[in-house]
Design an enzyme around this catalytic site. Sequence first.
Site, mmCIF file in Angstrom:
data_model
loop_
_atom_site.group_PDB
_atom_site.id
_atom_site.type_symbol
_atom_site.label_atom_id
_atom_site.label_comp_id
_atom_site.label_asym_id
_atom_site.label_seq_id
_atom_site.Cartn_x
_atom_site.Cartn_y
_atom_site.Cartn_z
ATOM 1 C CE LYS B 80 -3.907 1.997 2.580
ATOM 2 N NZ LYS B 80 -4.772 1.855 3.786
ATOM 3 C CB SER B 155 -8.118 3.657 2.841
ATOM 4 O OG SER B 155 -7.240 3.087 3.797
ATOM 5 C CB SER B 179 -8.266 0.917 5.859
ATOM 6 O OG SER B 179 -8.961 2.127 5.816
#
Lengths: 95, 485
Positions: B80, B155, B179
């Site tokens: 990420k 997210s 997330s």
Amino acid sequence: MPVTLKDVENIAMLAKLRFTQEEKERLISQLSRILSYFEKLNELDTTDVEPTSHVLPIKNVFRDDVVTGSLPRDQILANAPDQWMGYFKVPKVIE
Amino acid sequence: MIDLMRLTAHELKEGIVRGETSSYEVVNSLFDRIEKIDRDINAYISLLKEEALRKAEEVDRRIDRGEKVGKLAGIPLAVKDNICVRGTKTTCGSKILENFVSPYDATVIERLKSADAVIIGKTNMDEFAMGSSTETSYFGVTRNPYDLSRVPGGSSGGSAAAVASGETVLALGSDTGGSIRQPASFCGVVGLKPTYGRVSRFGLVAYASSLDQIGPLTKDVTDCALLLGVLAGHDLRDSTSGDLEVPDYLALLQEGVKGIRLGIPEEYFAEGLDPEVNSSVMHLVQQLADLGAEVENASLPHTGYAIASYYLLATAEASANLARYDGVKYGFRAEEAADLDDMYCYTRSIGFGDEVKRRIMLGTYALSAGYYEAYYRKAQKVRTLIKQDFQKAFERFDVLITPTSPTVAFKIGEKLDDPLKMYLSDVYTISVNLAGIPAVSVPCGISAEGLPIGLQILGRHFDEATVLRVAYAVEQVVGGAIDGL
């Protein structure tokens, strides 16, 4: 409690943000709605409840007082938008 | 021909070590696949093709020579884009960090590198991890591989979509309020938020420091256990990391659920839960009971206050954490400023997107003079009540089972204009972060429309082993990875 234009302008000043008139109007309505949802917390009596800032019982974490490496200055400065002679350069601060 | 869609790390590891396939071959075909399909999915912000192929070759060579290799030797992994990888861009999905090149590795990246994993790219995310749909990224929305008109969740939507579409084998995400778990649920993969303090946060760009945690997104529970074993452990550079032994998660997976005390919190099966999600989760719970788990109703009475408490605390912490983006040390700087204060204001107003600015405003408000007691302090006290709910529940139960999200993946654009509606979609994942406990989302079914449904397993502090053991049992019942693509 409804958020006013004055609130939005004051908070924006504290947060170093600027908004257009249209953005301010939108923030007034969005923040008012969100904050009135937060009012829900007042249904709970928390007089004798301790606040939690951290979930684990970890306190005062120290390491040995020895010098360790740090990041090379040129690598750090390489990310700076502006630099001069090994310093971060910013617009003039003092008249 | 390698089936990249189904390829897991534990299978690939065996194949590489036995010499049936090479890391180079797999990494190369992954990049071919990414080139073909990532235009539609947009899971990646940047690719590290050259470095990845070089690393893969090196691992292959060492295996050929019979040298010792790490636990993730030659396995491709996506990261990420809020986790620092030295010498590569770490954007956090934001214009303000568009050109930021990290001068160091996060602790998790150091650990992955010494385990010989191959880092193939950085994945898309909601800007600064603030969102539940990966729609707030400066680099465009990521699409759900099951239905391109829907969000992948957020997210960590890029990481979840990349795993689900066979654009990577493993991925890292971060989880502040769901997330990792919610996108895992929306994309039909496994996603674990470890206990707060189980995995070092050093090198993770901070959003809300008392809630943030890095964790794995994988195709199955075995890979999740394998990856967690590499990530977990004490780190001197993160003073909140726990100084505890890391168990052998893989060894404990297959213990079964016989005698496990399983609680079903009634507040998580209330109004707003999609009936299809409800029946899919409850069907699975029944099957676990058939296998010998002791199932009983549980109660977490303060659940209804979690979203308000969370969004006050998270935005307050964010407003402080994001004060560092001032156009001086790194990142974007607006040029048109006349003086220093102007420069700060223009830089932040142009550099941050709408949702980030909204959260900074909320957090600054909650911390400002006159409101601190009423909002921030109150939210911290309610956090204590939520934490105590779990403490009580875990006196009676080993794990709790809930849906991960009240619905399946929603449509792109459906909630973007209504921030409160978006916040409310995090209802089942948020309390876990407030309490600091571990939780995993594991696929448990497919909706009539063909969209994945996720089941969430919550455990005691630092008891990821039991959480994963139950997740493994769920996976066995469901029959391996959900296969709807």
